[in-house]
Design a protein around this motif. Structure first.
Motif, PDB file in Angstrom:
ATOM      1  N   VAL A  64      64.600  63.191  18.877  1.00  0.00           N
ATOM      2  CA  VAL A  64      64.672  64.414  18.080  1.00  0.00           C
ATOM      3  C   VAL A  64      65.980  65.153  18.334  1.00  0.00           C
ATOM      4  O   VAL A  64      66.607  64.993  19.375  1.00  0.00           O
TER       5      VAL A  64
ATOM      6  N   ALA B  83      59.453  60.364  20.214  1.00  0.00           N
ATOM      7  CA  ALA B  83      60.468  60.331  19.163  1.00  0.00           C
ATOM      8  C   ALA B  83      61.826  60.811  19.658  1.00  0.00           C
ATOM      9  O   ALA B  83      61.916  61.631  20.573  1.00  0.00           O
TER      10      ALA B  83
ATOM     11  N   HIS C 210      55.289  64.274  17.714  1.00  0.00           N
ATOM     12  CA  HIS C 210      56.666  63.874  17.990  1.00  0.00           C
ATOM     13  C   HIS C 210      56.805  63.165  19.337  1.00  0.00           C
ATOM     14  O   HIS C 210      57.922  62.846  19.738  1.00  0.00           O
TER      15      HIS C 210
ATOM     16  N   THR D 125      65.456  62.754  14.505  1.00  0.00           N
ATOM     17  CA  THR D 125      64.772  63.579  13.526  1.00  0.00           C
ATOM     18  C   THR D 125      65.037  65.041  13.849  1.00  0.00           C
ATOM     19  O   THR D 125      64.817  65.471  14.983  1.00  0.00           O
ATOM     20  N   GLU D 126      65.513  65.804  12.864  1.00  0.00           N
ATOM     21  CA  GLU D 126      65.732  67.243  13.052  1.00  0.00           C
ATOM     22  C   GLU D 126      64.372  67.941  13.105  1.00  0.00           C
ATOM     23  O   GLU D 126      63.572  67.812  12.174  1.00  0.00           O
ATOM     24  N   VAL D 127      64.115  68.656  14.194  1.00  0.00           N
ATOM     25  CA  VAL D 127      62.842  69.342  14.384  1.00  0.00           C
ATOM     26  C   VAL D 127      63.119  70.691  15.049  1.00  0.00           C
ATOM     27  O   VAL D 127      63.884  70.765  16.005  1.00  0.00           O
TER      28      VAL D 127
END
Length: 109
Positions: free
Chosen positions: A40, A38, A35, A21-23
């Motif tokens: 990332v 996760a 998050h 996931t782009e964060v």
């Protein structure tokens, strides 16, 4: 037996960061618990401190995430990088990311 090798091959190809996931670092700093655990992908400049030795990435607003293993991030000191890894948050340990991959974007000024 052939099916077993095929399954093994597919499993070995997994975990390449496609599911990350782009964060942004600011989001990880503002709401780290969301998050926790996760996979990332995020970007920042690699920094370090000697005593005790630790490395992190940070953005312009000084949002930070510590990065492990140190041996993999250390060669990028001062560089802007994109990292993919498993993010963990703990009230006592802070925000940390265990690398799956690190890619230099360009040298930091």
């Amino acid at each position: 037996m052939f099916a077993g090798f095929c399954l093994l091959g597919l499993t070995a190809c997994g975990g390449n960061g496609d599911a990350a996931t782009e964060v942004t670092l600011s989001v990880l700093a503002a709401n780290p618990a969301a998050h926790d655990g996760a996979l990332v992908a995020t970007e920042g400049v690699v920094r370090h401190f000697d005593d005790p030795l630790h490395y992190w990435i940070e953005d312009e607003d000084l949002n930070r995430v510590e990065v492990f293993p140190r041996e993999e991030i250390a060669p990028h000191l001062g560089d802007m990088v994109r990292v993919i890894g498993n993010f963990e948050y703990s009230v006592t340990e802070g925000r940390r990311l265990t690398l799956e991959s690190v890619d230099p974007l360009n040298a930091a000024d």
